[in-house]
Structures are given as C-alpha cells and as structure tokens.
Design a protein around this motif. Structure first.
Motif, PDB file in Angstrom:
ATOM      1  N   PHE A 115       0.940  -1.259  -0.246  1.00  0.00           N
ATOM      2  CA  PHE A 115       0.023   0.185   0.002  1.00  0.00           C
ATOM      3  C   PHE A 115       1.176   1.600   0.056  1.00  0.00           C
ATOM      4  CE2 PHE A 115      -3.994  -2.969   1.710  1.00  0.00           C
ATOM      5  CZ  PHE A 115      -4.222  -2.404   0.367  1.00  0.00           C
ATOM      6  N   SER A 117       3.735   1.474  -1.507  1.00  0.00           N
ATOM      7  CA  SER A 117       3.791   1.809  -3.340  1.00  0.00           C
ATOM      8  C   SER A 117       3.029   2.075  -3.733  1.00  0.00           C
ATOM      9  CB  SER A 117       4.858   0.492  -3.765  1.00  0.00           C
ATOM     10  OG  SER A 117       3.632  -0.825  -3.733  1.00  0.00           O
ATOM     11  N   VAL A 118       1.698   2.010  -3.451  1.00  0.00           N
ATOM     12  CA  VAL A 118       0.605   2.086  -4.430  1.00  0.00           C
ATOM     13  C   VAL A 118       0.816   3.818  -4.002  1.00  0.00           C
ATOM     14  CG1 VAL A 118      -2.299   2.266  -4.584  1.00  0.00           C
ATOM     15  CG2 VAL A 118      -0.926   0.616  -4.285  1.00  0.00           C
ATOM     16  N   PHE A 121       2.902   5.833  -5.952  1.00  0.00           N
ATOM     17  CA  PHE A 121       2.975   5.208  -7.541  1.00  0.00           C
ATOM     18  C   PHE A 121       1.273   6.814  -7.257  1.00  0.00           C
ATOM     19  CE2 PHE A 121      -0.257   4.143 -10.811  1.00  0.00           C
ATOM     20  CZ  PHE A 121       0.315   4.468 -11.686  1.00  0.00           C
ATOM     21  N   GLY A 138      -2.140  10.640  -2.281  1.00  0.00           N
ATOM     22  CA  GLY A 138      -1.021   9.749  -2.405  1.00  0.00           C
ATOM     23  C   GLY A 138      -0.054  10.006  -1.152  1.00  0.00           C
TER      24      GLY A 138
END
Length: 172
Positions: A115, A117-118, A121, A138
């Motif tokens: 999560f 890394s999400v 992104f 983010g």
C-alpha cells in the motif's frame, strides 16, 4: 510521421533523423530477440548453481542458491569494501562470522509495503500531471502506512539454531 508512410518526402530535412530512428528500432528488435533467446536457453539449463561461479568479491556471492529467507545465518565480519575477496585472499572459503549462531528474528508478513508503493504511485501520477490534490492523497496513503508500520509491534517469528543446517545457511 503520417500513417502508412515509411519515409518523409525529400527536401524536408527529416530524412537523417528518420534513418537514425529506423536503425535504433532495428537494434531494439535485435536486443529483444537476444533477450528471449537468453530466457529460453537458461530455462532449459539445470537450476543448481554454485555459490560463487564468478570468483566474485562481494558478500552476495557467499549465500547459497537459492538464497534462504534469512540471508545469513550469522552476521559476517566485514573488514573492508570487498569483504569476500579479503577472506579469499586470507585463504578462507567462507566469511568469518562476527557473532555466534543464534536465533534469527523474521518479521511477520505485511501488506503495508504494497500500500505504501500504491500511495507513491498515486502521488507520482499526481505530480506528473499537476493534480496536486491527487499527489496529497498519495502521500497521505504512504505516510499513514509508514506510521502504522512504525507503531505496530511486530513480534514476528524466530528461526532457532536447531532449525539451521550447517550446510551454507540453508534451512533444515
């Protein structure tokens, strides 16, 4: 470049760039074919590989293949930049341990890094397209995951010395 046209009209001044990009596309195709041939060739070979096939200098070549989940069963004694090479020059086949064998703490599995890394992104997407509200969302996801990862008391599990095999750190 117009569709279904392989070259520019003469005298426009774009012929050289088109020729260079054509050569680049051909070289990329050759590289892709070489990569696919390498994948096929290595998938047909046996998977057993020695620890140090290249007579390497660095610590990653001291670990057995495939690597155990804990990497080193004992922390190696590092005496310089090329620690494994220094051990080889001293006549040792393996790294000198810096501590006796003890239990190895392993963390519990977690979905939080995924999560994080999400979130990174999402924030990267927002920054790239100048949607700063999306970037803030983010970054918020990433920071929340980092906070949860920091405050969560992960007791994990241990690999005891009795479970370790003496053969190159492989789990028994």
């Amino acid at each position: 470049m117009p569709r279904r046209v392989f070259t520019y009209e003469p005298g426009v001044g774009l012929e050289q760039g088109n020729f260079i990009s054509t050569i680049g596309a051909i070289l990329m195709g050759i590289g892709t074919i070489a990569f696919i041939i390498n994948i096929i060739a290595t998938s047909r070979k046996p998977m057993n590989a020695p620890n140090d096939p290249w007579d390497a200098r660095t610590l990653e070549w001291t670990i057995s293949s495939p690597a155990p989940e804990y990497n080193f069963k004992q922390t190696p004694l590092v005496r310089g930049l090329d620690a494994f090479w220094k051990e080889k020059m001293a006549g040792n086949k393996e790294m000198t341990p810096a501590e006796p064998i003890g239990s190895i703490h392993m963390p519990s599995p977690s979905i939080l890094p995924f999560f994080m890394s999400v979130g990174l992104f999402i924030s990267g997407y927002g920054f790239m397209y100048h949607h700063y509200a999306v970037s803030i969302i983010g970054i918020g996801i990433t920071l929340i995951c980092m906070f949860l990862r920091s405050v969560y008391d992960d007791h994990g599990w241990h690999i005891e010395p009795e479970e370790l095999n003496d053969d190159k750190g492989v789990k028994a």
